[in-house]
Design an enzyme around this catalytic site. Structure first.
Site, PDB file in Angstrom:
ATOM      1  CG  ASP A  51      26.249 -12.874   2.816  1.00  0.00           C
ATOM      2  OD1 ASP A  51      27.279 -13.556   2.847  1.00  0.00           O
ATOM      3  OD2 ASP A  51      26.096 -11.887   2.070  1.00  0.00           O
ATOM      4  CD  GLN A  57      29.134  -7.914  -2.895  1.00  0.00           C
ATOM      5  OE1 GLN A  57      28.972  -9.105  -3.132  1.00  0.00           O
ATOM      6  NE2 GLN A  57      30.046  -7.477  -2.047  1.00  0.00           N
ATOM      7  CE  LYS A  70      30.738 -12.442  -2.612  1.00  0.00           C
ATOM      8  NZ  LYS A  70      30.040 -11.286  -2.062  1.00  0.00           N
TER       9      LYS A  70
END
Ligand code: NAD
Length: 280
Positions: A116, A93, A49
């Site tokens: 997200d 994460q 990422k």
């Protein structure tokens, strides 16, 4: 023989477009990622990422916290990023260590910076087909892939295997919002193959290597494989028995090189979109 959907190529093309668009702005979009502990797979994902964000000219912040970090300390880190006006998108994460309440952590991220789309208020907007800031990365990547191949879901029987908050559940809602007739299957579903055989589009996100066999799939169906499992030799497998299923399907995604590259692409698009919303 099926058309093999090339997620790598689509992702490359979309990333190029994102890069070109980002270059039009004087300020740079900033993605902040928090990683807790030493999980090897999570470290690889976070590095990818960061690398992709930097390649696009974005700013990248990675906060690494120890495995035994307290929930309170983690929340403080998120709040710092929430209040930092130079940070546009925040991602924690997953998975988090067991002593941390993941739901509480995801609720701490400011909805306007939720890269997200895991915050319940953002998920709720998808559920009511409302206006969202950005969509969750993997489901969004799957829909982008279908779009690229001009595959419409409207009116189709779409079967989603898996009901996680990350993939199956939001994906099913997004498909419904696009007028698909959606069936969600999971580990307690009875007669799975009777249901998967009805699918015009079958999307599997179970994490069970090669368990979708040829006889579970309708002729000429479109097959999207989200599953990624690594065997003892490090080889990646999807949920679909690819070699056999591809014979009778019309389109199919490989693993690797299908949905995987699209997830990171969606994350970069979300970072740019959140940046634009915050800089209107
Ligand atoms: P999860 O473990 O949270 O959820 C799996 C879901 O599959 C559950 O709802 C479970 O009920 C269902 N399931 C499991 N075995 C089943 C079976 N035999 N029959 C029917 N349903 C079954 O996992 P997740 O986070 O949703 O991820 C699913 C898979 O997708 C994993 O392999 C993961 O690595 C992969 N994944 C890939 C990407 C990507 O970018 N390609 C992104 C996220 C997850």
């Amino acid at each position: 023989m099926a058309v093999i959907i090339d997620g790598k190529a689509v992702s490359k093309k979309l990333l190029e477009q994102i890069k070109n668009e980002a270059e039009l702005y004087e300020k740079k979009p900033c993605l902040a990622v928090i990683i807790v502990g030493n999980d090897a797979a999570s470290k690889i994902y976070v590095n990818n990422k960061r690398k992709t964000a930097l390649e696009l000219g974005f700013k990248s912040i990675v906060t690494e916290l120890p495995e035994d970090v307290t929930e309170t300390a983690l929340i403080k880190e998120i709040e710092k990023l929430n209040n930092d006006t130079t940070v546009n998108a925040i991602l924690v994460q997953l998975p988090l260590p067991k002593h941390i309440n993941s739901a509480k952590i995801l609720e701490t991220i400011k909805p306007e910076k939720d890269a997200d789309c895991f915050h319940p208020s953002n998920v709720g907007k998808i559920a009511v087909n409302g206006k969202v800031f950005v969509y969750p990365c993997t489901p969004k990547g799957i829909l982008s892939l279908l779009d690229e191949y001009k595959i419409s879901v409207a009116g189709k029987n779409v079967v989603v295997v898996g009901r996680s908050n990350i993939v199956g559940r939001p994906l099913a809602m997004m498909l419904l919002n696009k007028d698909a007739t959606v069936t969600i299957c999971h580990s307690k579903t009875k007669n799975l193959s009777e249901i998967t055989k009805q699918a015009d589009i079958l999307i599997s996100a179970a994490g069970n290597p090669k368990f979708i066999k040829k006889d579970m799939v309708k002729d000429r169906a479109i097959i999207i494989d989200v599953g990624i499992t690594r065997d003892s030799n490090g080889k990646l497998s999807g949920d679909i028995d690819f070699e056999n299923v591809k014979e009778n399907s019309s389109y199919i995604t490989p693993v690797p090189g299908g949905v995987g590259p699209m997830t990171i692409c969606s994350l970069m698009q979300n970072t740019l979109d959140l940046f634009k919303l915050q800089n209107k």
